[in-house]
Scaffold this active site. Structure first.
Site, PDB file in Angstrom:
ATOM      1  N   GLU A 104      -2.417   7.826  -4.422  1.00  0.00           N
ATOM      2  CA  GLU A 104      -2.682   6.972  -5.568  1.00  0.00           C
ATOM      3  C   GLU A 104      -3.949   7.466  -6.264  1.00  0.00           C
ATOM      4  O   GLU A 104      -4.953   7.668  -5.573  1.00  0.00           O
ATOM      5  CB  GLU A 104      -2.890   5.541  -5.067  1.00  0.00           C
ATOM      6  CG  GLU A 104      -2.520   4.509  -6.082  1.00  0.00           C
ATOM      7  CD  GLU A 104      -2.363   3.130  -5.436  1.00  0.00           C
ATOM      8  OE1 GLU A 104      -3.298   2.346  -5.622  1.00  0.00           O
ATOM      9  OE2 GLU A 104      -1.353   2.862  -4.775  1.00  0.00           O
ATOM     10  N   ARG A 140       0.855  -1.187   0.000  1.00  0.00           N
ATOM     11  CA  ARG A 140       0.000   0.000   0.000  1.00  0.00           C
ATOM     12  C   ARG A 140       0.892   1.238   0.000  1.00  0.00           C
ATOM     13  O   ARG A 140       1.900   1.289   0.718  1.00  0.00           O
ATOM     14  CB  ARG A 140      -0.904   0.039   1.246  1.00  0.00           C
ATOM     15  CG  ARG A 140      -2.076  -0.935   1.219  1.00  0.00           C
ATOM     16  CD  ARG A 140      -3.144  -0.556   0.177  1.00  0.00           C
ATOM     17  NE  ARG A 140      -4.249  -1.484   0.140  1.00  0.00           N
ATOM     18  CZ  ARG A 140      -4.371  -2.530  -0.696  1.00  0.00           C
ATOM     19  NH1 ARG A 140      -3.428  -2.773  -1.580  1.00  0.00           N
ATOM     20  NH2 ARG A 140      -5.439  -3.298  -0.661  1.00  0.00           N
ATOM     21  N   HIS A 179      -0.473   0.020  -9.772  1.00  0.00           N
ATOM     22  CA  HIS A 179      -1.161  -0.932  -8.890  1.00  0.00           C
ATOM     23  C   HIS A 179      -1.713  -2.126  -9.699  1.00  0.00           C
ATOM     24  O   HIS A 179      -2.913  -2.361  -9.754  1.00  0.00           O
ATOM     25  CB  HIS A 179      -2.300  -0.212  -8.136  1.00  0.00           C
ATOM     26  CG  HIS A 179      -2.725  -0.925  -6.890  1.00  0.00           C
ATOM     27  ND1 HIS A 179      -3.180  -0.260  -5.776  1.00  0.00           N
ATOM     28  CD2 HIS A 179      -2.788  -2.240  -6.572  1.00  0.00           C
ATOM     29  CE1 HIS A 179      -3.507  -1.130  -4.830  1.00  0.00           C
ATOM     30  NE2 HIS A 179      -3.268  -2.345  -5.293  1.00  0.00           N
TER      31      HIS A 179
END
Ligand code: 8YV
Length: 328
Positions: A266, A237, A285
């Protein structure tokens, strides 16, 4: 029973839900605002939840009192207030194991890409800058026999450590909440303190579950304790690292390179200066983005909803406490 699926997932999961006699609700427009998302959630019994854009917190549960179960289309559940879900007896399912291989593959890919400055060199080729041979320009480094430090040695961390061991005969050190006996036995992995991990790793790869106390754990003061040739990899993360500090640490040559499949924030801004560095590789991602992993996730998430609809325990549940509460 109604299932709100906020984004289309592989058909196999949708078919399973329909075959089980559940009413599947898919939004026409998948890019929902928070208000639109709440409207859908108010009118459903269960959610098969894709992505981490919206938080399942007290406000959410107050606004959507009909929700009885949530099946996440992810292994990570950092966007869910699990305590709040337990208070309300709402099981929250997730999708472990099926994406461990794919996600660790991306961590491994980033390690190699950074070590050999692959994205920088690819960019040069695309820009027509394949210049004359220069014996000194943008040299990479070899990682054979070096030390792999794993922060969070669960299923994905194990797969990364195993690849590092088998491909490059790396020594494995790790820091985790608990000892991982399987990794110690099979890979010779050594449990170390956090400080020993950061000071000794040639490659430091983050694979832990993200919790608030981990917020920006990897900051300048950590990076400056790392080896100057170290490579930092984060596929877990973005919240684990402070991105400005990471950039500064790279500029100050406190560490050598960084490979990120997750960023903070993000998505990363295309103007983020970290993208300009030659020993950085950033991916959007894509850890679980293989046909195999995404199909597996669809099956597990649908299986969790179906089990719930039959009054059974979710096979993959992040808060099994809800079941002991029911039976006590
Ligand atoms: C997903 C992930 O792409 O499983 C996780 O925790 O981060 C990824 O596999 C994403 O969360 C989609 O729901």
């Amino acid at each position: 029973m109604k299932v709100f699926v906020n984004k289309r997932i592989p058909e196999i999961g949708i078919e399973m839900l329909k075959k089980a006699g559940l009413q599947v609700i898919l939004p026409e427009n998948e890019n929902l605002s928070y208000e639109e998302w709440i409207e859908y959630c108010k009118n459903t019994d269960t959610i098969l939840s894709v992505g981490g854009d919206f938080k399942y917190d007290k406000n959410f549960f107050d606004a959507c009192p009909n929700i009885k179960a949530i099946a996440l289309y992810s292994v990570g559940f950092d966007h869910v207030d699990i305590i709040e879900a337990i208070h309300r007896n709402i099981p929250v399912g997730n999708t472990p194991d099926v994406l461990s291989r794919a996600t660790s593959d991306v961590a491994f890919l980033l390690m190699q890409s950074v070590a050999r400055r692959a994205s920088y060199n690819f960019q040069k080729v695309k820009e027509g800058n394949w210049n004359d041979f220069d014996p000194l320009h943008a040299l990479g480094q070899e990682i054979y026999g070096k030390t792999m430090g794993i922060f969070g040695l669960g299923r994905i961390g194990f797969e990364m450590a195993e690849k590092a061991k088998k491909a490059f005969d790396m020594n494995i050190i790790y820091h985790n909440r608990n000892h991982n006996e399987e990794a110690e036995k099979e890979l010779g992995a050594k449990y170390v303190s956090f400080d020993e991990l950061i000071e000794n790793a040639d490659v430091l790869s983050v694979h832990a579950n993200f919790t608030p106390e981990h917020k920006e754990l990897f900051n300048y003061s950590v990076f400056e304790k790392m080896k100057p040739d170290a490579i930092f990899i984060n596929t877990a993360r973005g919240g684990f690292h402070n991105q400005k500090d990471l950039y500064r640490a790279l500029l100050d040559k406190k560490i050598w390179g960084a490979g990120l499949d997750v960023t903070n924030p993000e998505p990363i801004s295309p103007d983020d200066p970290i993208l300009e560095l030659s020993s950085v590789c950033v991916l959007p991602h894509i850890g679980s983005a293989t046909i195999e992993a995404r199909n597996g996730m669809a099956k597990l998430a649908a299986g969790n909803i179906i089990a719930f609809s039959k009054g059974e325990k979710m096979p993959h549940c992040t808060n099994p406490e809800v079941y002991s509460r029911h039976s006590s």
